[in-house]
Design a protein around this motif. Structure first.
Motif, PDB file in Angstrom:
ATOM      1  N   HIS A  59      69.340  42.206   8.717  1.00  0.00           N
ATOM      2  CA  HIS A  59      68.573  42.045   7.483  1.00  0.00           C
ATOM      3  C   HIS A  59      69.524  42.177   6.303  1.00  0.00           C
ATOM      4  CE1 HIS A  59      64.537  42.197   9.231  1.00  0.00           C
ATOM      5  NE2 HIS A  59      64.920  43.223   9.958  1.00  0.00           N
ATOM      6  N   ILE A  60      69.175  41.506   5.201  1.00  0.00           N
ATOM      7  CA  ILE A  60      69.813  41.755   3.911  1.00  0.00           C
ATOM      8  C   ILE A  60      68.740  41.725   2.833  1.00  0.00           C
ATOM      9  CG2 ILE A  60      72.010  40.671   4.600  1.00  0.00           C
ATOM     10  CD1 ILE A  60      71.200  38.313   2.680  1.00  0.00           C
ATOM     11  N   GLU A 130      70.460  44.394  -4.531  1.00  0.00           N
ATOM     12  CA  GLU A 130      70.416  43.585  -3.317  1.00  0.00           C
ATOM     13  C   GLU A 130      71.672  43.740  -2.460  1.00  0.00           C
ATOM     14  OE1 GLU A 130      67.587  39.761  -4.069  1.00  0.00           O
ATOM     15  OE2 GLU A 130      69.562  39.682  -5.017  1.00  0.00           O
ATOM     16  N   GLN A 131      72.802  44.064  -3.087  1.00  0.00           N
ATOM     17  CA  GLN A 131      74.055  44.207  -2.346  1.00  0.00           C
ATOM     18  C   GLN A 131      74.481  45.679  -2.234  1.00  0.00           C
ATOM     19  OE1 GLN A 131      76.134  41.597  -0.844  1.00  0.00           O
ATOM     20  NE2 GLN A 131      74.061  40.780  -0.954  1.00  0.00           N
ATOM     21  N   PRO A 246      61.308  39.589 -11.943  1.00  0.00           N
ATOM     22  CA  PRO A 246      61.343  38.344 -12.721  1.00  0.00           C
ATOM     23  C   PRO A 246      61.967  37.179 -11.964  1.00  0.00           C
ATOM     24  CG  PRO A 246      63.024  39.878 -13.516  1.00  0.00           C
ATOM     25  CD  PRO A 246      62.184  40.635 -12.529  1.00  0.00           C
ATOM     26  N   GLU A 247      62.804  37.485 -10.960  1.00  0.00           N
ATOM     27  CA  GLU A 247      63.507  36.419 -10.242  1.00  0.00           C
ATOM     28  C   GLU A 247      62.759  36.055  -8.951  1.00  0.00           C
ATOM     29  OE1 GLU A 247      66.050  39.680 -11.863  1.00  0.00           O
ATOM     30  OE2 GLU A 247      64.800  39.546 -10.060  1.00  0.00           O
ATOM     31  N   LYS A 248      62.859  34.800  -8.562  1.00  0.00           N
ATOM     32  CA  LYS A 248      62.318  34.340  -7.291  1.00  0.00           C
ATOM     33  C   LYS A 248      63.147  34.911  -6.146  1.00  0.00           C
ATOM     34  CE  LYS A 248      61.345  30.099  -4.692  1.00  0.00           C
ATOM     35  NZ  LYS A 248      61.340  28.606  -4.720  1.00  0.00           N
ATOM     36  N   ARG A 249      62.490  35.156  -5.001  1.00  0.00           N
ATOM     37  CA  ARG A 249      63.205  35.558  -3.801  1.00  0.00           C
ATOM     38  C   ARG A 249      63.112  34.445  -2.769  1.00  0.00           C
ATOM     39  NH1 ARG A 249      64.316  38.792  -7.058  1.00  0.00           N
ATOM     40  NH2 ARG A 249      64.867  40.983  -6.767  1.00  0.00           N
ATOM     41  N   TYR A 250      64.247  34.206  -2.087  1.00  0.00           N
ATOM     42  CA  TYR A 250      64.304  33.229  -1.008  1.00  0.00           C
ATOM     43  C   TYR A 250      64.314  33.983   0.322  1.00  0.00           C
ATOM     44  CZ  TYR A 250      65.759  30.199  -4.845  1.00  0.00           C
ATOM     45  OH  TYR A 250      65.812  29.512  -6.020  1.00  0.00           O
ATOM     46  N   ILE A 251      63.661  33.391   1.321  1.00  0.00           N
ATOM     47  CA  ILE A 251      63.635  33.971   2.666  1.00  0.00           C
ATOM     48  C   ILE A 251      64.171  32.944   3.647  1.00  0.00           C
ATOM     49  CG2 ILE A 251      62.253  34.994   4.500  1.00  0.00           C
ATOM     50  CD1 ILE A 251      60.152  35.733   2.500  1.00  0.00           C
ATOM     51  N   ASP A 252      65.100  33.360   4.466  1.00  0.00           N
ATOM     52  CA  ASP A 252      65.574  32.538   5.576  1.00  0.00           C
ATOM     53  C   ASP A 252      65.718  33.470   6.772  1.00  0.00           C
ATOM     54  OD1 ASP A 252      67.045  31.070   7.472  1.00  0.00           O
ATOM     55  OD2 ASP A 252      67.912  29.822   5.898  1.00  0.00           O
ATOM     56  N   GLU A 259      69.550  34.806  -4.413  1.00  0.00           N
ATOM     57  CA  GLU A 259      70.563  33.760  -4.474  1.00  0.00           C
ATOM     58  C   GLU A 259      70.723  33.107  -3.097  1.00  0.00           C
ATOM     59  OE1 GLU A 259      74.221  35.030  -6.235  1.00  0.00           O
ATOM     60  OE2 GLU A 259      73.216  36.455  -7.557  1.00  0.00           O
ATOM     61  N   ARG A 260      70.564  31.796  -3.071  1.00  0.00           N
ATOM     62  CA  ARG A 260      70.683  31.078  -1.792  1.00  0.00           C
ATOM     63  C   ARG A 260      72.079  31.222  -1.182  1.00  0.00           C
ATOM     64  NH1 ARG A 260      66.515  27.821  -0.387  1.00  0.00           N
ATOM     65  NH2 ARG A 260      65.035  27.115  -1.982  1.00  0.00           N
ATOM     66  N   GLU A 261      73.102  31.290  -2.034  1.00  0.00           N
ATOM     67  CA  GLU A 261      74.466  31.383  -1.519  1.00  0.00           C
ATOM     68  C   GLU A 261      74.673  32.653  -0.705  1.00  0.00           C
ATOM     69  OE1 GLU A 261      73.588  30.898  -4.628  1.00  0.00           O
ATOM     70  OE2 GLU A 261      74.229  28.854  -5.114  1.00  0.00           O
ATOM     71  N   VAL A 262      74.029  33.736  -1.126  1.00  0.00           N
ATOM     72  CA  VAL A 262      74.139  35.001  -0.394  1.00  0.00           C
ATOM     73  C   VAL A 262      73.519  34.863   0.990  1.00  0.00           C
ATOM     74  CG1 VAL A 262      73.410  37.432  -0.370  1.00  0.00           C
ATOM     75  CG2 VAL A 262      74.220  36.387  -2.499  1.00  0.00           C
ATOM     76  N   ILE A 263      72.398  34.179   1.064  1.00  0.00           N
ATOM     77  CA  ILE A 263      71.753  33.961   2.357  1.00  0.00           C
ATOM     78  C   ILE A 263      72.624  33.089   3.256  1.00  0.00           C
ATOM     79  CG2 ILE A 263      69.814  32.798   3.482  1.00  0.00           C
ATOM     80  CD1 ILE A 263      68.001  33.844   1.289  1.00  0.00           C
TER      81      ILE A 263
END
Length: 294
Positions: A59-60, A130-131, A246-252, A259-263
């Motif tokens: 998980h991250i 997040e990090q 305030p920011e959108k979250r992406y799930i993969d 940030e998509r790059e982090v995923i």
């Protein structure tokens, strides 16, 4: 409670060989406050030839919250945590920049009939955390704030609300409350909630002057005003929510980030097996799935 914006029905999903009821994310509502993922596990009776075995997986960007109604799970992770989760305790693992964990039937319960029932929840971290370094905390059932008001029994599973604070180490303004009714009772929380809020009905029913709502539903409001309703006898609900980010979250898959790059980097690291491993479980892992992610 006439301002229910959305009703989310529990949908069947499969985790390994285990069938669960998925509540979040939902295509019309990806998050409620910082809550980004909720699965209802069971209830299911595992026979003596079955065990609950979720192999090491990563998980991250989130904290995971495991809350059992029935059954036992042995949690192990890559920062050295090893704790048996029992009903009523709160298992809170913060992945931050990356963690690996496994969830299994404890050795002393293997090859026995075991009833499994509970909630698996992900809470997104604020962007600036997040990090963060991964962390783990476990709060026993006896240490969760509990109190009674008339025919209602309350538990504050996580967060700070209703004049009380849970000892669970959360990283944003949120709340998760259990309410059980021993008889028909009106509930009025006034203006004590904040942010977005949702109610999950586990058993029984609740009603307003306009509608009656049944189990396996989440009722969602975007202005924390799910605060006045009637619970029927022997009803259990969970109210959860808080301030939205305030920011959108992406799930993969198991990866969450703003940030998509982090995923993408996390995916590459997992496929290359660059994540830290769980001691004693170095040769086991769940491969990254080939299905399309959210």
């Amino acid at each position: 409670m006439s301002n229910v914006n959305l009703i989310i029905e529990e949908r069947a999903a499969k985790i390994g060989d285990f069938l669960v009821g998925r509540l979040l994310p939902f295509r019309k509502k990806r998050m409620v406050g910082p809550f980004i993922f909720i699965d209802h596990m069971g209830p299911v009776m595992l026979n003596e030839r079955q065990n609950f075995d979720v192999l090491p997986h990563p998980h991250i960007g989130i904290s995971t919250l495991t809350f059992l109604f029935e059954g036992n799970i042995m949690h192990r992770d890559s920062i050295g945590s090893e704790v048996e989760i029992k009903p009523g305790a709160v298992n809170w693992m913060t992945a931050g920049k990356g963690i690996v964990h496994s969830e299994r039937t404890p050795e002393y319960l293997r090859n026995k009939e075991v009833l499994m029932h509970g909630l698996q929840i992900w809470v997104a971290l604020p962007k600036h955390l997040e990090q963060m370094e991964p962390q783990f905390s476990h709060v026993e059932a006896k240490d969760i704030p509990s109190w009674k008001e008339e025919n209602l029994e309350f538990k504050l599973i996580a967060g700070e609300v209703l004049g009380r604070k849970s000892p669970v180490d959360v990283f944003s303004n949120l709340y998760m409350i259990e309410i059980k009714s021993t008889a028909k009772q009106e509930v009025n929380l006034g203006d004590q909630l904040f942010g977005e809020s949702g109610i999950y009905i586990l058993e029984g029913s609740l009603s307003t002057s306009e509608n009656t709502f049944s189990p396996k539903q989440i009722l969602v409001s975007d202005n924390c005003s799910l605060c006045s309703f009637t619970m029927e006898e022997d009803t259990t609900i969970y109210i959860f929510g808080g301030e939205a980010f305030p920011e959108k979250r992406y799930i993969d898959w198991n990866f969450v980030s703003s940030e998509r790059e982090v995923i993408e980097q996390a995916k590459a690291d997992w496929e290359a097996q660059n994540f830290d491993k769980i001691k004693g479980e170095e040769d086991e892992f769940v491969p990254y799935p080939t299905r399309k992610s959210n």
